[in-house]
Design a protein around this motif. Structure first.
Motif, PDB file in Angstrom:
ATOM      1  N   TYR A 193       0.729  -1.252  -0.074  1.00 35.64           N
ATOM      2  CA  TYR A 193       0.041  -0.071  -0.079  1.00 35.64           C
ATOM      3  C   TYR A 193       0.893   1.218   0.089  1.00 35.64           C
ATOM      4  N   ARG A 221      -0.608  15.506   2.408  1.00 34.53           N
ATOM      5  CA  ARG A 221      -0.750  15.169   4.074  1.00 34.53           C
ATOM      6  C   ARG A 221      -0.198  16.489   4.813  1.00 34.53           C
ATOM      7  N   GLY A 272     -10.323   6.523   9.141  1.00 36.61           N
ATOM      8  CA  GLY A 272      -9.785   5.811   7.994  1.00 36.61           C
ATOM      9  C   GLY A 272      -8.215   5.760   7.720  1.00 36.61           C
ATOM     10  N   ASP A 291      -9.795   2.381  11.781  1.00 35.33           N
ATOM     11  CA  ASP A 291      -9.966   2.014  10.486  1.00 35.33           C
ATOM     12  C   ASP A 291     -10.522   0.540  10.780  1.00 35.33           C
ATOM     13  N   PRO A 292     -11.383   0.155   9.946  1.00 31.63           N
ATOM     14  CA  PRO A 292     -11.801  -1.386   9.893  1.00 31.63           C
ATOM     15  C   PRO A 292     -10.867  -2.473   9.587  1.00 31.63           C
ATOM     16  N   ASP A 346     -15.230   2.100  12.833  1.00 29.23           N
ATOM     17  CA  ASP A 346     -16.131   2.531  11.749  1.00 29.23           C
ATOM     18  C   ASP A 346     -16.532   3.995  11.621  1.00 29.23           C
ATOM     19  N   ALA A 347     -15.986   4.913  10.688  1.00 29.95           N
ATOM     20  CA  ALA A 347     -16.166   6.138  10.730  1.00 29.95           C
ATOM     21  C   ALA A 347     -17.669   6.487  11.108  1.00 29.95           C
ATOM     22  N   GLY A 394      -7.934  10.893   5.472  1.00 30.50           N
ATOM     23  CA  GLY A 394      -7.312  11.004   4.287  1.00 30.50           C
ATOM     24  C   GLY A 394      -7.942   9.939   3.419  1.00 30.50           C
TER      25      GLY A 394
HETATM   26  C1  LIG Z   1      -7.447   4.799   0.628  1.00 30.74           C
HETATM   27  S1  LIG Z   1      -7.213   4.223   2.433  1.00 30.74           S
HETATM   28  C2  LIG Z   1      -6.255   5.727   2.901  1.00 30.74           C
HETATM   29  C3  LIG Z   1      -5.455   5.488   4.236  1.00 30.74           C
HETATM   30  C4  LIG Z   1      -4.662   6.524   4.791  1.00 30.74           C
HETATM   31  N1  LIG Z   1      -5.698   7.521   5.480  1.00 30.74           N
HETATM   32  C5  LIG Z   1      -3.750   7.317   4.020  1.00 30.74           C
HETATM   33  O1  LIG Z   1      -4.016   8.368   3.732  1.00 30.74           O
HETATM   34  O2  LIG Z   1      -3.169   6.794   3.413  1.00 30.74           O
HETATM   35  C6  LIG Z   1      -8.642   4.266   2.891  1.00 30.74           C
HETATM   36  C7  LIG Z   1      -8.699   3.394   4.094  1.00 30.74           C
HETATM   37  O3  LIG Z   1     -10.242   3.874   4.656  1.00 30.74           O
HETATM   38  C8  LIG Z   1     -10.567   2.801   5.371  1.00 30.74           C
HETATM   39  N2  LIG Z   1     -12.042   2.887   5.379  1.00 30.74           N
HETATM   40  C9  LIG Z   1     -13.125   2.265   4.598  1.00 30.74           C
HETATM   41  N3  LIG Z   1     -14.367   2.146   5.134  1.00 30.74           N
HETATM   42  C10 LIG Z   1     -14.161   2.985   6.570  1.00 30.74           C
HETATM   43  C11 LIG Z   1     -15.181   3.178   7.397  1.00 30.74           C
HETATM   44  N4  LIG Z   1     -16.207   2.789   7.364  1.00 30.74           N
HETATM   45  N5  LIG Z   1     -14.539   3.690   8.585  1.00 30.74           N
HETATM   46  C12 LIG Z   1     -13.230   4.137   8.709  1.00 30.74           C
HETATM   47  N6  LIG Z   1     -12.416   3.849   7.720  1.00 30.74           N
HETATM   48  C13 LIG Z   1     -12.791   3.160   6.624  1.00 30.74           C
HETATM   49  C14 LIG Z   1     -10.049   1.707   4.624  1.00 30.74           C
HETATM   50  O4  LIG Z   1      -9.899   0.336   5.364  1.00 30.74           O
HETATM   51  C15 LIG Z   1      -8.546   2.202   4.017  1.00 30.74           C
HETATM   52  O5  LIG Z   1      -7.600   1.843   5.085  1.00 30.74           O
END
Ligand SMILES: C[S@@+](CC[C@H](N)C(=O)[O-])C[C@H]1O[C@@H](n2cnc3c(N)ncnc32)[C@H](O)[C@@H]1O
Length: 256
Positions: free
Chosen positions: A34, A50, A69, A92-93, A120-121, A137
């Motif tokens: 990732y 960021r 997240g 984060d989930p 979960d957000a 982000g």
């Molecule tokens: C594209 S990644 C971004 C990660 C990090 N914020 C970054 O900037 O690199 C999106 C993240 O959102 C998380 N995510 C997805 N659904 C979510 C939810 N309902 N609540 C919180 N996080 C969630 C995913 O697991 C993932 O880690």
């Protein structure tokens, strides 16, 4: 607008993407690569985005900030880089992402100020007015119930606290928009297939195209009760930086 359905679950509307469980499965699967792919696909620009987001948050010493997240925790790290005496909580989930974040915090020696928990957000296990501010982000694009998440953000932020959200968007200038479409339809899935899980990166392209216009997000933030809601396009509109503030002196809509 026609969108191909790449994931197994049908789309019920342009904004309703995939379920939280599918999301978790998808992010769990791409964890090992990732960070490297983030850097590659954003041409290294993600660090600057960021930095700009955390600048806007303007963190202060001893305050607690939430990163929704959080993924591998990069925004938490940036908050602590700008304000080493702050504290951060990442949610984060995806448990695999959180493992990676914990490893990173330990390597950087910030584990005493940075924590992550599964959550979960859209349904935060956090008390009202508990955090000084929130960052998120590249996450709100993935939420099936964004409005619920915005109400949760409002609820857990202290009056006067700021939220700052980064999200991938489409440039509005026609030439840039066309170039961006080409990049995200050809290069991103190709790199994704070559270096990680192809379906996750096809989903990425799809979700950017399906995401609401930035002005609509600003309206949603206002509707959730935030004031001073605005967005700023970064890198020609490839990314939008949203920010908003919970009004000061108000508790649940009643003047304190
Ligand atoms: C594209 S990644 C971004 C990660 C990090 N914020 C970054 O900037 O690199 C999106 C993240 O959102 C998380 N995510 C997805 N659904 C979510 C939810 N309902 N609540 C919180 N996080 C969630 C995913 O697991 C993932 O880690």
């Amino acid at each position: 607008m026609h969108h191909e359905r790449h994931m197994s679950q049908p789309l019920s509307s342009a904004d309703a993407l995939i379920s939280a469980v599918e999301n978790q499965r998808m992010f769990d699967a791409i964890v090992p690569r990732y960070d490297r792919l983030n850097a590659l696909m954003s041409l290294g620009l993600h660090r600057r985005w960021r930095r700009q987001a955390v600048n806007r948050l303007d963190p202060v010493a001893h305050a607690l900030y939430l990163d929704l997240g959080t993924g591998t925790g990069d925004l938490c790290v940036e908050i602590l880089r700008q304000e080493p005496a702050a504290r951060v909580l990442g949610i984060d989930p995806s448990t695999a992402m959180l493992e990676q974040a914990r490893t990173k915090f330990t390597q950087l020696g910030v584990q005493d100020r940075a924590q992550v928990v599964s959550g979960d957000a859209c349904n935060l296990d956090i008390e009202d007015a508990h955090v000084s501010g929130i960052v998120s982000g590249f996450c709100i694009r993935n939420l099936t119930d964004r409005n619920r998440a915005f109400h949760e953000m409002y609820r857990v932020t202290v009056p006067g606290g700021r939220i700052v959200l980064l999200e991938l968007t489409r440039p509005s200038q026609p030439l840039l928009r066309a170039g961006h479409r080409l990049y995200s339809r050809l290069v991103v899935p190709l790199l994704g297939r070559a270096l990680s899980r192809g379906d996750a990166y096809r989903y990425l392209t799809h979700s950017i195209e399906a995401f609401a216009e930035p002005a609509a997000i600003v309206t949603e933030l206002r509707q959730a009760g935030f004031e001073d809601a605005a967005y700023r396009p970064l890198t020609g509109g490839v990314v939008a930086l949203f920010s908003a503030r919970r009004p000061a002196g108000m508790t649940d809509g009643i003047e304190a």
